[in-house]
Design an enzyme around this catalytic site. Structure first.
Site, PDB file in Angstrom:
ATOM      1  N   ASP A 121      46.829  41.784  36.365  1.00  0.00           N
ATOM      2  CA  ASP A 121      45.878  41.442  37.429  1.00  0.00           C
ATOM      3  C   ASP A 121      44.698  40.659  36.854  1.00  0.00           C
ATOM      4  O   ASP A 121      44.013  41.132  35.953  1.00  0.00           O
ATOM      5  CB  ASP A 121      45.361  42.734  38.080  1.00  0.00           C
ATOM      6  CG  ASP A 121      44.439  42.452  39.244  1.00  0.00           C
ATOM      7  OD1 ASP A 121      44.945  42.349  40.377  1.00  0.00           O
ATOM      8  OD2 ASP A 121      43.228  42.302  39.028  1.00  0.00           O
ATOM      9  N   TYR A 157      37.015  36.114  36.803  1.00  0.00           N
ATOM     10  CA  TYR A 157      37.016  36.833  35.518  1.00  0.00           C
ATOM     11  C   TYR A 157      36.907  35.842  34.351  1.00  0.00           C
ATOM     12  O   TYR A 157      36.667  36.254  33.210  1.00  0.00           O
ATOM     13  CB  TYR A 157      38.298  37.661  35.323  1.00  0.00           C
ATOM     14  CG  TYR A 157      38.569  38.757  36.330  1.00  0.00           C
ATOM     15  CD1 TYR A 157      37.627  39.115  37.286  1.00  0.00           C
ATOM     16  CD2 TYR A 157      39.785  39.433  36.316  1.00  0.00           C
ATOM     17  CE1 TYR A 157      37.905  40.109  38.209  1.00  0.00           C
ATOM     18  CE2 TYR A 157      40.063  40.441  37.237  1.00  0.00           C
ATOM     19  CZ  TYR A 157      39.124  40.763  38.182  1.00  0.00           C
ATOM     20  OH  TYR A 157      39.405  41.756  39.095  1.00  0.00           O
ATOM     21  N   LYS A 177      43.003  35.839  42.233  1.00  0.00           N
ATOM     22  CA  LYS A 177      42.189  35.940  43.459  1.00  0.00           C
ATOM     23  C   LYS A 177      41.294  34.724  43.605  1.00  0.00           C
ATOM     24  O   LYS A 177      40.806  34.190  42.597  1.00  0.00           O
ATOM     25  CB  LYS A 177      41.293  37.204  43.394  1.00  0.00           C
ATOM     26  CG  LYS A 177      42.039  38.435  42.910  1.00  0.00           C
ATOM     27  CD  LYS A 177      41.166  39.676  42.829  1.00  0.00           C
ATOM     28  CE  LYS A 177      41.912  40.791  42.117  1.00  0.00           C
ATOM     29  NZ  LYS A 177      41.780  40.799  40.653  1.00  0.00           N
ATOM     30  N   HIS A 215      39.154  37.511  47.204  1.00  0.00           N
ATOM     31  CA  HIS A 215      38.478  38.489  46.342  1.00  0.00           C
ATOM     32  C   HIS A 215      37.510  39.406  47.097  1.00  0.00           C
ATOM     33  O   HIS A 215      37.487  40.609  46.874  1.00  0.00           O
ATOM     34  CB  HIS A 215      37.757  37.760  45.201  1.00  0.00           C
ATOM     35  CG  HIS A 215      37.636  38.577  43.963  1.00  0.00           C
ATOM     36  ND1 HIS A 215      37.757  38.059  42.707  1.00  0.00           N
ATOM     37  CD2 HIS A 215      37.397  39.902  43.782  1.00  0.00           C
ATOM     38  CE1 HIS A 215      37.613  39.027  41.812  1.00  0.00           C
ATOM     39  NE2 HIS A 215      37.387  40.145  42.443  1.00  0.00           N
TER      40      HIS A 215
END
Ligand code: A2P
Length: 278
Positions: A44, A49, A74, A107
């Site tokens: 994931d 990120y 996402k 997200h």
């Protein structure tokens, strides 16, 4: 206990995912390749990120057939809306350097506290995901951090979300959200299943860990599974990466599940989807 769940479109999803939030780009490739070597088949990540280049490299370097690994990313909040979401997806795929995604999520929902037309924004973003799904670029689509109030509009479209990824850990299981999703065929995934480490010192959980001869993290992960929720534990530590997958050889009793379900709030991110300012 199966090692996979089935999404509402029939796609199989491995029941524990390797989380990568806060895993730095420079460590991501090695961590992801190591996790896959140790048996994870579900990774994931997310555009925000800032580790997709490393995550994609880890998947490719693992030597495991791409079709055996379930990869999620996402779209970030700055790219809501139809066109921007399609562009964000292209960037994600370039960074990951993969041919397709298994799951693509919105997200965070646009919310009334920031936008008058929040429902319309979410619907436009959702239409882009439907487009990507129909084009075969993603095998499943869904959302993250959506409350039932945000999901309502999406449930009226031709394709309803397959997944809602929410914060879910002992002391903060968002029962109403999880129950709404599960009764509407939406699979729930848990981000921060260990409360980002905050729940690991809880006395009740420690006692249960002793009782079952497991670590507290394993109790949290197994507890997610027994609540029909897919945990996404994050770790960059080899021993913990292995430990977090080693939860299929025991079962928490119904009474102990109830005991954990009833734990009071013991810390969490504090992020509320209708209040966040990002
Ligand atoms: P690290 O990555 O340094 O190993 P969450 O998945 O709830 O966000 O929690 C992630 C946090 O919990 C990270 O700080 C991670 O540290 C730590 N962590 C992950 N797995 C374990 C474990 N099995 N035991 C103790 N701490 C863990």
């Amino acid at each position: 206990m199966n090692n996979h769940f089935i999404l509402n479109n029939g796609v199989e999803i491995p029941s524990i995912g390797y989380g990568t939030w806060q895993t730095p780009q420079e460590k991501a490739a090695d961590c992801v390749a190591y996790a896959i070597e140790k048996g994870y088949r579900h990774i994931d990540t997310a555009a925000c990120y800032e580790n997709e280049v490393g995550v994609g490299k880890g998947v490719r370097d693992s030597g495991i057939d791409r079709r055996e690994i379930f990869v999620t990313s996402k779209v970030w909040n700055t790219h809501r809306g139809y066109q921007k979401t399609l562009a964000a997806f292209e960037k994600t795929m370039n960074d990951l350097a993969l041919d397709y995604l298994d799951l693509y999520l919105i997200h965070w929902p646009a919310s009334f506290s920031q936008y008058e037309n929040w429902e319309e924004i979410n619907l436009e973003t959702w239409r882009a995901l439907i487009e990507l799904y129909r084009a075969g670029k993603v095998r499943a689509i869904g959302v993250s951090n959506f409350l039932p109030s945000h999901l309502a509009a999406l449930m009226q479209t031709e394709i309803k979300p397959m997944v809602n990824q929410i914060e879910f850990h002992p002391g903060f299981m968002q029962s109403e959200v999880a129950k709404y999703c599960q009764s509407n065929g939406i699979t729930v995934e848990a981000w921060s299943p260990l409360g980002t480490g905050r729940v690991l010192e809880n006395a009740v959980l420690k006692e249960l860990a002793d009782k079952y001869g497991k670590f507290v993290a394993q109790i949290c992960i197994r507890w997610c599974l027994q609540n029909d929720v897919i945990p996404l534990p994050k770790s960059v530590t080899p021993k913990r990466i292995v430990e977090n997958l080693d939860v299929y050889d025991f079962e928490i009793s119904k009474d102990d599940i109830k005991l954990i379900n009833a734990l009071p709030y013991i810390g969490g991110s504090g992020l509320h989807p209708d209040k966040v300012r990002f």
